[in-house]
Design a protein around this motif. Sequence first.
Motif, short mmCIF file in Angstrom:
data_model
loop_
_atom_site.label_atom_id
_atom_site.label_comp_id
_atom_site.label_asym_id
_atom_site.label_seq_id
_atom_site.Cartn_x
_atom_site.Cartn_y
_atom_site.Cartn_z
N ALA A 79 3.25 16.69 -24.51
CA ALA A 79 4.00 16.22 -23.33
C ALA A 79 5.34 15.59 -23.73
CB ALA A 79 3.14 15.23 -22.53
N VAL A 80 6.08 16.27 -24.57
CA VAL A 80 7.31 15.70 -25.13
C VAL A 80 8.35 15.43 -24.03
CG1 VAL A 80 9.28 16.14 -26.64
CG2 VAL A 80 6.96 16.71 -27.40
N ALA A 81 8.61 16.39 -23.17
CA ALA A 81 9.62 16.20 -22.12
C ALA A 81 9.23 15.08 -21.18
CB ALA A 81 9.80 17.50 -21.34
N GLU A 82 7.94 15.01 -20.84
CA GLU A 82 7.46 13.96 -19.94
C GLU A 82 7.65 12.58 -20.56
OE1 GLU A 82 4.94 17.64 -19.00
OE2 GLU A 82 5.84 16.69 -20.77
N ARG A 83 7.29 12.45 -21.83
CA ARG A 83 7.38 11.13 -22.47
C ARG A 83 8.82 10.73 -22.74
NH1 ARG A 83 4.98 10.71 -27.25
NH2 ARG A 83 4.80 12.93 -27.61
N ASP A 84 9.69 11.70 -22.98
CA ASP A 84 11.11 11.38 -23.14
C ASP A 84 11.70 10.88 -21.82
OD1 ASP A 84 11.24 11.94 -25.83
OD2 ASP A 84 12.04 13.96 -25.58
N ALA A 85 11.26 11.45 -20.71
CA ALA A 85 11.72 10.97 -19.41
C ALA A 85 11.25 9.54 -19.16
CB ALA A 85 11.20 11.89 -18.30
N LEU A 209 3.40 -0.63 -18.41
CA LEU A 209 2.63 0.45 -19.04
C LEU A 209 3.48 1.71 -19.04
CD1 LEU A 209 -0.05 1.65 -20.17
CD2 LEU A 209 -0.62 2.21 -17.78
N LEU A 210 3.72 2.26 -20.23
CA LEU A 210 4.46 3.52 -20.37
C LEU A 210 3.44 4.65 -20.48
CD1 LEU A 210 7.02 2.37 -23.11
CD2 LEU A 210 7.19 2.14 -20.61
N ILE A 211 3.48 5.59 -19.56
CA ILE A 211 2.43 6.62 -19.55
C ILE A 211 2.95 7.90 -18.92
CG2 ILE A 211 1.45 5.91 -17.31
CD1 ILE A 211 -1.34 6.31 -18.79
N ASP A 212 2.64 9.04 -19.52
CA ASP A 212 3.03 10.30 -18.91
C ASP A 212 1.94 10.78 -17.97
OD1 ASP A 212 1.41 12.64 -20.24
OD2 ASP A 212 1.95 11.30 -21.88
N SER A 213 2.32 11.63 -17.05
CA SER A 213 1.43 12.02 -15.96
C SER A 213 0.22 12.83 -16.41
CB SER A 213 2.20 12.81 -14.91
OG SER A 213 2.83 13.95 -15.48
N ALA A 235 6.36 6.15 -15.46
CA ALA A 235 5.80 7.49 -15.68
C ALA A 235 6.87 8.54 -15.40
CB ALA A 235 4.58 7.70 -14.78
N ASP A 236 6.56 9.79 -15.74
CA ASP A 236 7.50 10.86 -15.46
C ASP A 236 7.43 11.31 -14.01
OD1 ASP A 236 5.59 13.68 -15.87
OD2 ASP A 236 4.92 11.80 -16.76
N ARG A 237 6.29 11.10 -13.36
CA ARG A 237 6.17 11.41 -11.93
C ARG A 237 5.13 10.47 -11.33
NH1 ARG A 237 1.55 14.11 -10.66
NH2 ARG A 237 0.43 15.19 -12.33
N PRO A 238 5.11 10.31 -10.00
CA PRO A 238 4.14 9.40 -9.38
C PRO A 238 2.71 9.92 -9.53
CG PRO A 238 5.95 9.91 -7.88
CD PRO A 238 6.05 10.87 -9.02
N PRO A 239 1.73 9.02 -9.54
CA PRO A 239 0.33 9.46 -9.57
C PRO A 239 -0.09 10.02 -8.22
CG PRO A 239 0.45 7.08 -9.35
CD PRO A 239 1.86 7.56 -9.54
N ASN A 250 -3.30 -3.49 -6.23
CA ASN A 250 -3.32 -4.47 -7.32
C ASN A 250 -1.93 -5.00 -7.66
OD1 ASN A 250 -6.19 -4.72 -8.74
ND2 ASN A 250 -5.98 -2.62 -7.99
N GLY A 251 -0.95 -4.69 -6.84
CA GLY A 251 0.39 -5.22 -7.03
C GLY A 251 1.16 -4.62 -8.18
N VAL A 252 0.82 -3.38 -8.56
CA VAL A 252 1.47 -2.72 -9.69
C VAL A 252 2.57 -1.79 -9.15
CG1 VAL A 252 1.17 -1.29 -11.73
CG2 VAL A 252 -0.68 -2.81 -10.99
N ALA A 253 3.81 -2.05 -9.52
CA ALA A 253 4.91 -1.18 -9.11
C ALA A 253 4.86 0.12 -9.88
CB ALA A 253 6.24 -1.88 -9.34
N VAL A 254 5.33 1.19 -9.26
CA VAL A 254 5.38 2.50 -9.91
C VAL A 254 6.83 2.95 -10.01
CG1 VAL A 254 4.71 4.93 -9.76
CG2 VAL A 254 3.09 3.15 -9.06
N HIS A 255 7.29 3.19 -11.24
CA HIS A 255 8.62 3.72 -11.49
C HIS A 255 8.46 5.12 -12.06
CE1 HIS A 255 10.33 -0.27 -10.83
NE2 HIS A 255 9.36 -0.75 -11.58
N ALA A 256 8.92 6.12 -11.32
CA ALA A 256 8.73 7.51 -11.73
C ALA A 256 10.08 8.15 -12.03
CB ALA A 256 8.02 8.30 -10.64
#
Length: 264
Positions: A79-85, A209-213, A235-239, A250-256
């Motif tokens: 998932a190289v492209a996803e993790r680079d994003a 938390l840094l995580i790819d989709s 993340a690279d895209r929303p869950p 749980n009050g966790v913001a999502v940045h995609a």
Amino acid sequence: MTLSAGKKAARQSLIVAELALSPTVRTSALAQRLGVSAETVRRDIEELTRRGLVSRTYGGAAGRQLGLQPDFSGRDTEAVAERDAVARLASGFVKPGHVVMIDSGSTAARFAQALAARDERITVVTNGFAVAEAFMRSGNARVMFCPGEAVARERGVYGSETCGFLRRFFADLVFIGASGLTAEGPTDVEAEACAVKRAMLERSDRRMLLIDSTKFGRRHFEIVCPLKSLSAIVADRPPDAALAEKLATNGVAVHAANREEGTA
């Protein structure tokens, strides 16, 4: 056994069952057995990979065991492209003067490379060799490397000395990675790595938390922390809707990245 292309759930159940008996399966062999095209099988494998049930490989799929994962170098090719994003987006949260803690995962290493390229005057506290190496050419970053037991396959240091060292400092932001993310929280395979992540999370009010989709919904051996312990995920895209709802509750913001940067 021949199944029509419309019976997706049955096809995917068979793929998972095959991987319980064999460590890998070939797309061509599955297509012949299921009586569908190779492209249909590839789409099934892609979906199963996103759900964390299998791991996509060249020409097929491999099983996912709760207590096993590839070493650092193996994970770094996935998932190289996803993790680079993810790395590019996350680097924007760090400002001059910040103290940041970064763990030793492969996604964290890519984040460190993106952050080092900005050459900001920051302080980095890390237990990851690849993270520290990323800043060696930076003229402005101050790097503090944790003591502990070096583990070659993870390219990091771990243990009680590592956690004790981390608890001496406060940080503006903490960035950790994980092998999976479920409604219960981020998950990982290595208990020693989980302990370091928890120690870092204790030292800041902004916990990212840094995580790819591809890791959404993926369960591994140990829960790192409950969702409420995180401030945000990058993340690279929303869950999907179910996980997004749990994060919001749980009050966790999502940045995609595909929403905030316009990347795929």
